[in-house]
Design a protein around this motif. Structure first.
Motif, PDB file in Angstrom:
ATOM      1  N   THR A  48       0.809  -1.234   0.000  1.00 21.98           N
ATOM      2  CA  THR A  48       0.000   0.000   0.000  1.00 21.98           C
ATOM      3  C   THR A  48       0.833   1.270   0.000  1.00 21.98           C
ATOM      4  O   THR A  48       0.334   2.337  -0.375  1.00 21.98           O
ATOM      5  CB  THR A  48      -0.919   0.027   1.234  1.00 21.98           C
ATOM      6  N   GLY A  49       2.090   1.195   0.427  1.00 24.34           N
ATOM      7  CA  GLY A  49       2.916   2.388   0.548  1.00 24.34           C
ATOM      8  C   GLY A  49       3.484   2.857  -0.781  1.00 24.34           C
ATOM      9  O   GLY A  49       3.376   2.183  -1.814  1.00 24.34           O
ATOM     10  N   THR A  50       4.073   4.028  -0.744  1.00 24.83           N
ATOM     11  CA  THR A  50       4.730   4.603  -1.922  1.00 24.83           C
ATOM     12  C   THR A  50       6.164   4.107  -1.993  1.00 24.83           C
ATOM     13  O   THR A  50       6.934   4.273  -1.040  1.00 24.83           O
ATOM     14  CB  THR A  50       4.724   6.140  -1.852  1.00 24.83           C
ATOM     15  N   ALA A  51       6.514   3.495  -3.122  1.00 25.76           N
ATOM     16  CA  ALA A  51       7.863   2.962  -3.299  1.00 25.76           C
ATOM     17  C   ALA A  51       8.840   4.096  -3.589  1.00 25.76           C
ATOM     18  O   ALA A  51       8.572   4.972  -4.415  1.00 25.76           O
ATOM     19  CB  ALA A  51       7.879   1.942  -4.432  1.00 25.76           C
ATOM     20  N   LEU A  52       9.977   4.071  -2.925  1.00 24.24           N
ATOM     21  CA  LEU A  52      11.013   5.082  -3.142  1.00 24.24           C
ATOM     22  C   LEU A  52      12.035   4.640  -4.176  1.00 24.24           C
ATOM     23  O   LEU A  52      12.831   5.461  -4.653  1.00 24.24           O
ATOM     24  CB  LEU A  52      11.715   5.400  -1.817  1.00 24.24           C
ATOM     25  N   LYS A 139       0.603   8.368  12.089  1.00 24.06           N
ATOM     26  CA  LYS A 139       1.957   7.817  12.166  1.00 24.06           C
ATOM     27  C   LYS A 139       2.515   7.685  10.767  1.00 24.06           C
ATOM     28  O   LYS A 139       1.828   7.276   9.829  1.00 24.06           O
ATOM     29  CB  LYS A 139       1.986   6.481  12.898  1.00 24.06           C
ATOM     30  N   LEU A 140       3.785   8.058  10.629  1.00 22.19           N
ATOM     31  CA  LEU A 140       4.501   7.955   9.368  1.00 22.19           C
ATOM     32  C   LEU A 140       5.403   6.733   9.450  1.00 22.19           C
ATOM     33  O   LEU A 140       6.207   6.601  10.373  1.00 22.19           O
ATOM     34  CB  LEU A 140       5.311   9.215   9.099  1.00 22.19           C
ATOM     35  N   ILE A 141       5.260   5.848   8.455  1.00 24.30           N
ATOM     36  CA  ILE A 141       5.977   4.573   8.459  1.00 24.30           C
ATOM     37  C   ILE A 141       6.939   4.532   7.268  1.00 24.30           C
ATOM     38  O   ILE A 141       6.560   4.843   6.142  1.00 24.30           O
ATOM     39  CB  ILE A 141       4.996   3.390   8.355  1.00 24.30           C
ATOM     40  N   VAL A 142       8.169   4.178   7.535  1.00 26.27           N
ATOM     41  CA  VAL A 142       9.137   3.891   6.471  1.00 26.27           C
ATOM     42  C   VAL A 142       9.551   2.436   6.637  1.00 26.27           C
ATOM     43  O   VAL A 142      10.041   2.040   7.704  1.00 26.27           O
ATOM     44  CB  VAL A 142      10.364   4.809   6.540  1.00 26.27           C
ATOM     45  N   GLU A 143       9.336   1.641   5.592  1.00 26.88           N
ATOM     46  CA  GLU A 143       9.646   0.213   5.657  1.00 26.88           C
ATOM     47  C   GLU A 143      10.714  -0.163   4.638  1.00 26.88           C
ATOM     48  O   GLU A 143      10.575   0.122   3.446  1.00 26.88           O
ATOM     49  CB  GLU A 143       8.390  -0.619   5.390  1.00 26.88           C
ATOM     50  N   TRP A 144      11.774  -0.786   5.130  1.00 25.59           N
ATOM     51  CA  TRP A 144      12.773  -1.400   4.268  1.00 25.59           C
ATOM     52  C   TRP A 144      12.321  -2.845   4.082  1.00 25.59           C
ATOM     53  O   TRP A 144      12.425  -3.668   5.002  1.00 25.59           O
ATOM     54  CB  TRP A 144      14.157  -1.331   4.907  1.00 25.59           C
TER      55      TRP A 144
END
Length: 219
Positions: A48-52, A139-144
């Motif tokens: 669901t997140g935006t890919a960097l 909440k802001l989530i950054v996932e590796w």
């Protein structure tokens, strides 16, 4: 302890409760061994997140929809590095590939949020970000996600979560087993927060303690 307290009891009868104060005049050393485990739900945003689309040793800028305060400084600018960390309050600079003990004199050109600072690669997975919830409790989530260690060794999944209003930070770990004892569970990584080259909060440095299911919370 209980002397000169005689009671005549019939079969199956009970005596009154007896409480006798006493002072123990000896030195006692108690030795205990314990192990604590904390298991939390991992918030997977890979679908669901935006890919960097970070490449090896690269960074990408994101802007938080809410201001965040870190070591007394407030900003919405976050620079996400493929090498397992976030530079805070800047839009330029590189997260070094060589981790170090905190506070680090090199490799961190800005205040840094470091769930798993290590030399990560890009053959598999991606790095994603997403904001969940509603103000003032977002909440802001950054996932590796499924990121290998250099050079293309295994894969790990972990994340950093920044909480609106409370300014709390959480690191959550899903899988940090690269299939190589030289890198597994953080044995070649740094975890913690850094303000500058003299001020930091280190959770671990080159220790195999960042196992799947673990969470670390900073307030």
């Amino acid at each position: 302890l209980v002397t000169n307290l005689a009671y005549t009891l019939a079969p199956a009868a009970f005596s009154p409760q007896v409480i006798v104060p006493a002072t123990i005049n000896i030195t006692t050393t108690n030795v205990a061994t314990w192990t604590a485990y904390t298991s939390v739900d991992f918030i997977d945003i890979s679908a669901t997140g935006t890919a960097l689309n970070l490449t090896d040793d690269s960074e990408a800028n994101i802007v938080s929809p809410f201001p965040f305060t870190f070591f007394g400084a407030t900003s919405s600018d976050l620079r996400v590095g493929n090498n397992g960390g976030i530079l805070f309050g800047v839009t330029a600079g590189d997260l070094g590939l060589t981790n170090a003990a905190l506070p680090a004199a090199a490799g961190l050109p800005a205040p840094a949020i470091l769930p798993f600072w290590d030399d990560m690669d890009d053959e598999t997975g991606n790095v994603f970000w997403e904001v969940q919830g509603t103000a003032p409790d977002r909440k802001l989530i950054v996932e590796w996600y499924n990121r290998p260690h250099f050079n293309g060794v295994g894969a790990a999944t972990f994340e950093a979560i920044l909480y609106e209003t409370s300014n709390a930070i959480e690191f959550r770990y899903l899988d940090t087993d690269f299939g190589n004892a030289a890198y597994n569970y953080g044995v070649s990584a740094t975890s913690g927060l850094q303000q500058n080259t003299t001020t930091a909060v280190q959770h671990s440095f080159n220790q195999p303690v960042l196992f799947g299911g673990k969470a670390v919370r900073f307030e």
